[in-house]
Motif scaffolding. Structure first.
Motif, PDB file in Angstrom:
ATOM      1  N   SER A   1     -20.046   8.185  13.837  1.00  0.00           N
ATOM      2  CA  SER A   1     -20.075   7.478  12.552  1.00  0.00           C
ATOM      3  C   SER A   1     -18.832   7.716  11.715  1.00  0.00           C
ATOM      4  O   SER A   1     -18.595   6.992  10.738  1.00  0.00           O
ATOM      5  CB  SER A   1     -21.312   7.884  11.759  1.00  0.00           C
ATOM      6  N   ASN A   2     -18.051   8.718  12.045  1.00  0.00           N
ATOM      7  CA  ASN A   2     -16.839   8.967  11.259  1.00  0.00           C
ATOM      8  C   ASN A   2     -15.598   8.853  12.154  1.00  0.00           C
ATOM      9  O   ASN A   2     -15.028   7.757  12.297  1.00  0.00           O
ATOM     10  CB  ASN A   2     -16.899  10.275  10.484  1.00  0.00           C
ATOM     11  N   ILE A   3     -15.196   9.917  12.804  1.00  0.00           N
ATOM     12  CA  ILE A   3     -13.992   9.866  13.624  1.00  0.00           C
ATOM     13  C   ILE A   3     -14.117   8.844  14.749  1.00  0.00           C
ATOM     14  O   ILE A   3     -13.158   8.144  15.083  1.00  0.00           O
ATOM     15  CB  ILE A   3     -13.662  11.258  14.185  1.00  0.00           C
ATOM     16  N   GLY A   4     -15.318   8.732  15.324  1.00  0.00           N
ATOM     17  CA  GLY A   4     -15.503   7.830  16.454  1.00  0.00           C
ATOM     18  C   GLY A   4     -15.286   6.370  16.136  1.00  0.00           C
ATOM     19  O   GLY A   4     -15.026   5.570  17.040  1.00  0.00           O
ATOM     20  N   SER A   5     -15.375   5.987  14.856  1.00  0.00           N
ATOM     21  CA  SER A   5     -15.259   4.575  14.517  1.00  0.00           C
ATOM     22  C   SER A   5     -14.322   4.291  13.356  1.00  0.00           C
ATOM     23  O   SER A   5     -14.234   3.144  12.903  1.00  0.00           O
ATOM     24  CB  SER A   5     -16.646   4.005  14.195  1.00  0.00           C
ATOM     25  N   ASN A   6     -13.630   5.309  12.884  1.00  0.00           N
ATOM     26  CA  ASN A   6     -12.722   5.122  11.748  1.00  0.00           C
ATOM     27  C   ASN A   6     -11.438   5.939  11.920  1.00  0.00           C
ATOM     28  O   ASN A   6     -11.369   6.828  12.765  1.00  0.00           O
ATOM     29  CB  ASN A   6     -13.425   5.531  10.446  1.00  0.00           C
ATOM     30  N   TYR A   7     -10.460   5.607  11.090  1.00  0.00           N
ATOM     31  CA  TYR A   7      -9.207   6.347  11.135  1.00  0.00           C
ATOM     32  C   TYR A   7      -9.395   7.788  10.658  1.00  0.00           C
ATOM     33  O   TYR A   7     -10.259   8.087   9.835  1.00  0.00           O
ATOM     34  CB  TYR A   7      -8.161   5.693  10.221  1.00  0.00           C
ATOM     35  N   VAL A   8      -8.511   8.657  11.155  1.00  0.00           N
ATOM     36  CA  VAL A   8      -8.441  10.040  10.695  1.00  0.00           C
ATOM     37  C   VAL A   8      -7.132  10.234   9.935  1.00  0.00           C
ATOM     38  O   VAL A   8      -6.082   9.710  10.334  1.00  0.00           O
ATOM     39  CB  VAL A   8      -8.505  11.030  11.873  1.00  0.00           C
ATOM     40  N   HIS A   9      -7.209  10.960   8.841  1.00  0.00           N
ATOM     41  CA  HIS A   9      -6.036  11.247   8.021  1.00  0.00           C
ATOM     42  C   HIS A   9      -5.930  12.758   7.848  1.00  0.00           C
ATOM     43  O   HIS A   9      -6.948  13.457   7.871  1.00  0.00           O
ATOM     44  CB  HIS A   9      -6.154  10.573   6.652  1.00  0.00           C
ATOM     45  N   TRP A  10      -4.706  13.245   7.648  1.00  0.00           N
ATOM     46  CA  TRP A  10      -4.486  14.686   7.506  1.00  0.00           C
ATOM     47  C   TRP A  10      -3.715  14.982   6.228  1.00  0.00           C
ATOM     48  O   TRP A  10      -2.814  14.229   5.845  1.00  0.00           O
ATOM     49  CB  TRP A  10      -3.693  15.223   8.691  1.00  0.00           C
ATOM     50  N   TYR A  11      -4.067  16.106   5.612  1.00  0.00           N
ATOM     51  CA  TYR A  11      -3.440  16.539   4.361  1.00  0.00           C
ATOM     52  C   TYR A  11      -3.023  17.997   4.483  1.00  0.00           C
ATOM     53  O   TYR A  11      -3.704  18.796   5.139  1.00  0.00           O
ATOM     54  CB  TYR A  11      -4.402  16.346   3.180  1.00  0.00           C
ATOM     55  N   GLN A  12      -1.920  18.316   3.831  1.00  0.00           N
ATOM     56  CA  GLN A  12      -1.393  19.681   3.789  1.00  0.00           C
ATOM     57  C   GLN A  12      -1.473  20.182   2.365  1.00  0.00           C
ATOM     58  O   GLN A  12      -1.046  19.487   1.440  1.00  0.00           O
ATOM     59  CB  GLN A  12       0.075  19.682   4.254  1.00  0.00           C
TER      60      GLN A  12
ATOM     61  N   GLY B   1      -0.099  13.438  15.014  1.00  0.00           N
ATOM     62  CA  GLY B   1      -1.540  13.359  15.054  1.00  0.00           C
ATOM     63  C   GLY B   1      -2.021  12.551  16.231  1.00  0.00           C
ATOM     64  O   GLY B   1      -1.298  11.681  16.732  1.00  0.00           O
ATOM     65  N   SER B   2      -3.232  12.839  16.665  1.00  0.00           N
ATOM     66  CA  SER B   2      -3.836  12.084  17.755  1.00  0.00           C
ATOM     67  C   SER B   2      -5.341  12.052  17.564  1.00  0.00           C
ATOM     68  O   SER B   2      -5.904  12.845  16.810  1.00  0.00           O
ATOM     69  CB  SER B   2      -3.477  12.704  19.112  1.00  0.00           C
ATOM     70  N   LYS B   3      -5.959  11.107  18.255  1.00  0.00           N
ATOM     71  CA  LYS B   3      -7.411  10.985  18.184  1.00  0.00           C
ATOM     72  C   LYS B   3      -7.932  10.551  19.542  1.00  0.00           C
ATOM     73  O   LYS B   3      -7.333   9.720  20.219  1.00  0.00           O
ATOM     74  CB  LYS B   3      -7.809   9.951  17.120  1.00  0.00           C
ATOM     75  N   SER B   4      -9.071  11.120  19.924  1.00  0.00           N
ATOM     76  CA  SER B   4      -9.728  10.732  21.157  1.00  0.00           C
ATOM     77  C   SER B   4     -11.232  10.858  20.954  1.00  0.00           C
ATOM     78  O   SER B   4     -11.736  11.947  20.675  1.00  0.00           O
ATOM     79  CB  SER B   4      -9.279  11.627  22.320  1.00  0.00           C
ATOM     80  N   GLY B   5     -11.918   9.740  21.066  1.00  0.00           N
ATOM     81  CA  GLY B   5     -13.360   9.763  20.878  1.00  0.00           C
ATOM     82  C   GLY B   5     -13.743  10.217  19.491  1.00  0.00           C
ATOM     83  O   GLY B   5     -13.340   9.610  18.499  1.00  0.00           O
ATOM     84  N   THR B   6     -14.493  11.295  19.420  1.00  0.00           N
ATOM     85  CA  THR B   6     -14.962  11.794  18.131  1.00  0.00           C
ATOM     86  C   THR B   6     -14.198  13.033  17.667  1.00  0.00           C
ATOM     87  O   THR B   6     -14.667  13.782  16.805  1.00  0.00           O
ATOM     88  CB  THR B   6     -16.469  12.121  18.186  1.00  0.00           C
ATOM     89  N   SER B   7     -13.019  13.233  18.225  1.00  0.00           N
ATOM     90  CA  SER B   7     -12.176  14.366  17.822  1.00  0.00           C
ATOM     91  C   SER B   7     -10.758  13.918  17.534  1.00  0.00           C
ATOM     92  O   SER B   7     -10.291  12.910  18.074  1.00  0.00           O
ATOM     93  CB  SER B   7     -12.147  15.429  18.925  1.00  0.00           C
ATOM     94  N   ALA B   8     -10.108  14.686  16.696  1.00  0.00           N
ATOM     95  CA  ALA B   8      -8.712  14.431  16.363  1.00  0.00           C
ATOM     96  C   ALA B   8      -7.959  15.750  16.342  1.00  0.00           C
ATOM     97  O   ALA B   8      -8.573  16.820  16.244  1.00  0.00           O
ATOM     98  CB  ALA B   8      -8.608  13.743  15.004  1.00  0.00           C
TER      99      ALA B   8
END
Lengths: 111, 120
Positions: free
Chosen positions: A27-38, A65-72
């Motif tokens: 419902s989150n990473i698996g179907s939407n973009y992931v963003h990162w903050y420092q 950055g990278s994403k695969s399935g439900t992990s980033a």
């Protein structure tokens, strides 16, 4: 407890490559973009990676950055002392009535 | 240069109210969605609320729904967060953050934050 799961800490020596993981669900990473903050302690978060792997202007290409399935993952190569900070992942979650979810943050120490 | 400057934080008793403001400059405010994100002392980031550029879409975290109201005044380049029925767990630094192109979770500029302390 955060919806997105990150390791609480990571470390490396100058010049090394480190990776930080961010685990979620369909419902989150698996179907939407992931963003990162420092976030350097005492300062506001900084926009680091967006839409899984894109870098905003001014962010060094040492950050990726990278994403695969439900992990980033966030990778930092050629580690520098100024990279010592807390890193957060974020994503939209479809299962809730309109929510952005963050990971709990990973404190990166440069030894 | 994009600037977001929060104000309005302070000490408030449990059950009290407070109104935060965020003054925006350096970009066309009316074209961007905006958010409030908070950070309790020593804790991680927590998204609080989202408002689209024309205020057509508004979302809240479950933890603040029914108590907080987000709004904006595009003519004055300002974002607001009205907070009622404040609790100790609302104590945090509150940041306003810009979202480009309605991409939820994408915050490309942040303010410096304003501290809200809820305590008797």
């Amino acid at each position: 407890q955060s919806v997105l799961t990150q390791p609480p800490s990571a470390s490396g020596t100058p010049g090394q490559r480190v990776t930080i993981s961010c685990s979620g669900s369909n419902s989150n990473i698996g179907s939407n973009y992931v963003h990162w903050y420092q976030q350097v302690p005492g300062t506001a978060p900084k926009f680091l990676i967006y839409r899984n792997y894109l870098r905003p202007s001014g962010v060094p290409d040492r950050f990726s950055g990278s994403k695969s399935g439900t992990s980033a993952s966030l990778a930092i190569s050629g580690l520098r002392s100024e990279d010592e900070a807390v890193y957060y992942c974020a994503a939209w979650d479809d299962s809730l009535s309109g929510h952005v979810v963050f990971g709990g943050g990973t404190k990166l120490t440069v030894l | 240069e994009v600037q977001l400057v929060e104000s309005g934080g302070g000490l408030v008793k449990p059950g009290g109210s407070l109104r935060l403001s965020c003054a925006a400059s350096g970009f066309t405010f009316s074209s961007y969605s905006m958010n409030w994100v908070r950070q309790a002392p020593g804790k991680g980031l927590e998204w609080v609320s989202f408002i689209s550029s024309s205020s057509s879409y508004i979302y809240y975290a479950d933890s603040v729904k029914g108590r907080f109201t987000i709004s904006r005044d595009n003519a004055k380049n300002s974002l607001f967060l009205q907070m009622h029925s404040l609790r100790a767990e609302d104590t945090a630094v509150y940041y306003c953050a810009r979202t480009p192109a309605g991409n939820f979770g994408e915050f490309d500029y942040w303010g410096q934050g304003t501290l809200v302390t809820v305590s008797s």
